[in-house]
Design an enzyme around this catalytic site. Structure first.
Site, PDB file in Angstrom:
ATOM      1  N   VAL A 118       0.813  -1.222   0.000  1.00 14.94           N
ATOM      2  CA  VAL A 118       0.000   0.000   0.000  1.00 14.94           C
ATOM      3  C   VAL A 118       0.844   1.267   0.000  1.00 14.94           C
ATOM      4  O   VAL A 118       0.302   2.369  -0.160  1.00 14.94           O
ATOM      5  CB  VAL A 118      -0.993   0.020   1.176  1.00 14.94           C
ATOM      6  CG1 VAL A 118      -1.988  -1.129   1.056  1.00 14.94           C
ATOM      7  CG2 VAL A 118      -0.271  -0.027   2.525  1.00 14.94           C
ATOM      8  N   TYR A 124       7.323   6.062  15.136  1.00 15.93           N
ATOM      9  CA  TYR A 124       6.018   5.406  15.223  1.00 15.93           C
ATOM     10  C   TYR A 124       5.019   6.317  15.921  1.00 15.93           C
ATOM     11  O   TYR A 124       3.893   6.513  15.457  1.00 15.93           O
ATOM     12  CB  TYR A 124       6.152   4.077  15.972  1.00 15.93           C
ATOM     13  CG  TYR A 124       4.841   3.349  16.160  1.00 15.93           C
ATOM     14  CD1 TYR A 124       4.312   2.575  15.133  1.00 15.93           C
ATOM     15  CD2 TYR A 124       4.141   3.437  17.359  1.00 15.93           C
ATOM     16  CE1 TYR A 124       3.106   1.906  15.301  1.00 15.93           C
ATOM     17  CE2 TYR A 124       2.940   2.782  17.538  1.00 15.93           C
ATOM     18  CZ  TYR A 124       2.415   2.019  16.507  1.00 15.93           C
ATOM     19  OH  TYR A 124       1.223   1.357  16.680  1.00 15.93           O
ATOM     20  N   LYS A 173       1.371   8.256  14.538  1.00 17.75           N
ATOM     21  CA  LYS A 173       0.060   8.130  15.173  1.00 17.75           C
ATOM     22  C   LYS A 173      -0.498   9.493  15.569  1.00 17.75           C
ATOM     23  O   LYS A 173      -1.709   9.720  15.488  1.00 17.75           O
ATOM     24  CB  LYS A 173       0.134   7.175  16.363  1.00 17.75           C
ATOM     25  CG  LYS A 173       0.548   5.756  15.985  1.00 17.75           C
ATOM     26  CD  LYS A 173      -0.328   5.169  14.875  1.00 17.75           C
ATOM     27  CE  LYS A 173       0.090   3.765  14.484  1.00 17.75           C
ATOM     28  NZ  LYS A 173      -0.767   3.192  13.418  1.00 17.75           N
TER      29      LYS A 173
END
Length: 261
Positions: A67, A154, A158
């Site tokens: 993706v 990470y 988010k």
């Protein structure tokens, strides 16, 4: 609000962990079909076999794709339309933790989600949704509400997804496209993603930093249940926490002027 019965959904990262739990709940609640999108062909066919054993044939279709490559991402949208003749729900769920190859983490966790959200909102859902509105659900994390040194990139992705969901979930976007945007924010979940310290920048800090949040490790099924709750109740732009094996609940981010120290 969007109901699930008779709808067609596309779920990225849908072959395992949280993604597969979401697929199962969508099928359980009457989805007409679910496109399971994943980079792992082995995991994809294993997921389909599991769905068939539980729910029977023709409930889900596996589509292999990276993706982070827009051409492959758009191809699975096209294949979903050709397979089911409609598309109502897009769940951008694929993600990873890799602080060393941090650019690939940003590409998967943030850029690919933006691409998937724009493709769904601007091109596919307005044209192919079967009802009055389409739905986009992006998987962020409770990580988006605090900061950890153990995995700064990470955590950054988010935080970004929370901002994306609030912005694209705004009233003007909804008026234009008739697509609801919801962000779910799971707490700790028992998946390979949360159990591989080799992806952390400072693995020695993992136990220390994780001690500052809820340590209730949830089964992925709980996230699937929380997804259904958020779909049924969530307004566009809303943020939903799913943690401690409790029902999902909505949270609001305060205006910065109320946050003076």
């Amino acid at each position: 609000m969007t109901v699930i019965a008779g709808k067609v959904a596309l779920v990225t990262g849908g072959a395992g962990g949280i993604g597969l739990a979401m697929v199962k709940k969508l099928v359980q609640h009457g989805a007409k079909g679910v496109a399971i999108v994943d980079i792992s062909e082995e995991a994809g066919f294993r997921a389909i076999n599991e769905i068939v054993k539980i729910f029977g044939e023709n409930k889900a279709t596996f589509m292999k794709a990276d993706v982070t490559k827009k051409t492959e991402l758009e191809a699975v949208f096209e294949t979903t339309i050709k397979t089911y003749n409609q598309l109502d729900i897009v769940i951008n769920n694929a993600g990873k933790v890799d602080e060393f190859d941090w650019k690939s983490t940003v590409e998967l966790n943030l850029v690919a989600v933006i691409e998937g959200t724009y493709l769904a909102m601007k091109k596919y859902l307005p044209k192919y949704k079967s009802g009055e509105e389409g739905l986009i659900v992006n998987t962020a994390s409770t990580c988006g509400f605090h900061t950890f040194q153990v995995a700064p990139i990470y955590w950054t992705t988010k935080h970004g997804l929370i901002g994306l969901g609030k912005a694209l979930g705004g009233e003007e976007f909804y008026k234009k496209y008739q697509v609801r945007v919801i962000t779910i924010c799971p707490g700790l979940v028992s998946t390979p993603l949360s159990e591989r310290p080799d992806g952390f920048l400072f693995p020695e800090l993992k136990d220390l930093e994780f001690s500052t949040v809820s340590l209730v490790v949830q089964d992925p099924e709980r996230i699937g249940e929380g997804l259904i709750e958020a779909i049924k109740k969530g307004k566009s732009g809303s943020l939903w926490i799913i943690e401690e094996d409790k029902p999902a609940y909505e949270v609001a981010v305060p205006h910065y002027k109320t946050m003076k120290v």
